[in-house]
Write an enzyme that holds these catalytic residues in place. Structure first.
Site, mmCIF file in Angstrom:
data_model
loop_
_atom_site.group_PDB
_atom_site.id
_atom_site.type_symbol
_atom_site.label_atom_id
_atom_site.label_comp_id
_atom_site.label_asym_id
_atom_site.label_seq_id
_atom_site.Cartn_x
_atom_site.Cartn_y
_atom_site.Cartn_z
ATOM 1 N N ASN A 191 31.355 37.706 72.906
ATOM 2 C CA ASN A 191 32.397 37.783 71.886
ATOM 3 C C ASN A 191 33.632 37.118 72.483
ATOM 4 O O ASN A 191 34.225 37.631 73.436
ATOM 5 C CB ASN A 191 32.672 39.257 71.561
ATOM 6 C CG ASN A 191 33.729 39.413 70.491
ATOM 7 O OD1 ASN A 191 34.531 38.505 70.254
ATOM 8 N ND2 ASN A 191 33.733 40.555 69.841
ATOM 9 N N TYR B 199 44.859 32.926 58.992
ATOM 10 C CA TYR B 199 44.014 31.786 59.373
ATOM 11 C C TYR B 199 44.875 30.530 59.613
ATOM 12 O O TYR B 199 44.708 29.819 60.610
ATOM 13 C CB TYR B 199 42.988 31.552 58.265
ATOM 14 C CG TYR B 199 41.940 30.505 58.558
ATOM 15 C CD1 TYR B 199 40.885 30.785 59.426
ATOM 16 C CD2 TYR B 199 41.986 29.249 57.964
ATOM 17 C CE1 TYR B 199 39.904 29.829 59.691
ATOM 18 C CE2 TYR B 199 41.016 28.289 58.212
ATOM 19 C CZ TYR B 199 39.974 28.591 59.077
ATOM 20 O OH TYR B 199 39.004 27.638 59.335
#
Ligand code: NAP
Length: 245
Positions: free
Chosen positions: A61, A153
């Site tokens: 991750n 984002y």
């Protein structure tokens, strides 16, 4: 002129599917040994691509600096020192600003931006010592233009572009080139849930008249890591069918 990456070792984050998977395939075809890192599916993707060249899959991750470090150690043990790093792993957690929670903000910034910092820091030292390195950060046109419902984002991708330019300036004297690719709308799992009307509207904004494919992005990445681009650093290559110009 063909791209020859024989003898180079590449690491692609988020490479189990989508754009990262296509990049891994292109790098392998050019002769590089390629490590695919992803939260899930990395060993399977590496096995699937192994017909094209030497691969290694590592589960990590990228938002966890400890896992990032272990993944780099594992890849360097399996394939050798990393010459090419593609910071590709990315997520969206869309929502309008007034309803966006800290979790949506923090998780997107962690995967899309902080992970590139952790990863780049770990591999840059070796690249600098060896006087050769190529780093490509997968940003987005949204980092250039902004987009409703994507404050997190857009901030992460604009940050990634700033990061690219700063690190390009720091590493240029050691022949480590750092560039960004900013895709437009690419046909992957990330965009598959767009409603048909949104998809149609987007298509109307793309002069080339189609969504991009992962291969369209992979070809730009291949160019940037090749000798064809050895006088290019700190740039953002937009791959969007002409949508943003
Ligand atoms: P995708 O199909 O969702 O693939 C992204 C990959 O990254 C997935 O395999 C995903 O794993 C992995 N990933 C997510 N979080 C991770 C983490 N914390 N650690 C490690 N791996 C992680 O997306 P894509 O469309 O190929 O996007 C690739 C990159 O291009 C992203 O940075 C994205 O922001 C950028 N981009 C995409 C578009 C587009 O239109 N598709 C446009 C502009 C920019 P899971 O399978 O578990 O989710």
């Amino acid at each position: 002129m063909t791209v020859d990456l024989t003898g180079r070792v590449a690491l692609v984050t988020g490479g189990a599917r989508g754009i990262g998977h296509a990049i891994a395939g292109r790098l392998l075809e050019a002769g590089a040994h390629v490590a695919i890192s992803d939260v899930k599916g990395a060993p399977e993707a590496a096995a699937e691509l192994s017909g094209k060249g030497k691969t290694h899959g590592v589960t990590a991750n990228v938002s966890d600096p400890g896992q990032v470090e272990h993944s780099v150690i594992e890849v360097e043990k399996e394939l050798g020192p990393i010459d090419i790093l593609i910071n590709n792993a990315g997520i969206t957690r869309d929502g309008m600003l007034v309803r966006m929670g800290d979790q949506e903000w923090d998780s997107v910034l962690a995967v899309n931006l902080k992970a590139a910092f952790s990863m780049t820091k770990l591999v840059a030292r070796g690249m600098m010592k060896r006087r050769w390195g190529r780093i490509v950060n997968i940003a987005s046109v949204v980092g250039l233009t902004g987009n409703r419902g994507q404050a997190n984002y857009a901030a992460s991708k604009a940050g990634l572009i700033g990061f690219t330019k700063a690190v390009a300036k720091e590493l240029a004297s050691r022949n480590v080139l750092v560039n960004a690719v900013a895709p437009g709308f690419i046909d992957t799992a990330m965009t598959k849930d767009l409603p048909d009307n949104v998809r149609e509207a987007l298509m109307g904004q793309i002069p080339l008249g189609r969504l991009g494919s992962p291969e369209d992005v992979a070809k730009a990445v291949l160019f940037l890591v090749s000798d064809l681009a050895d006088y290019i650093t700190g740039q953002v290559v937009v791959v969007d069918g002409g949508m943003v110009m």
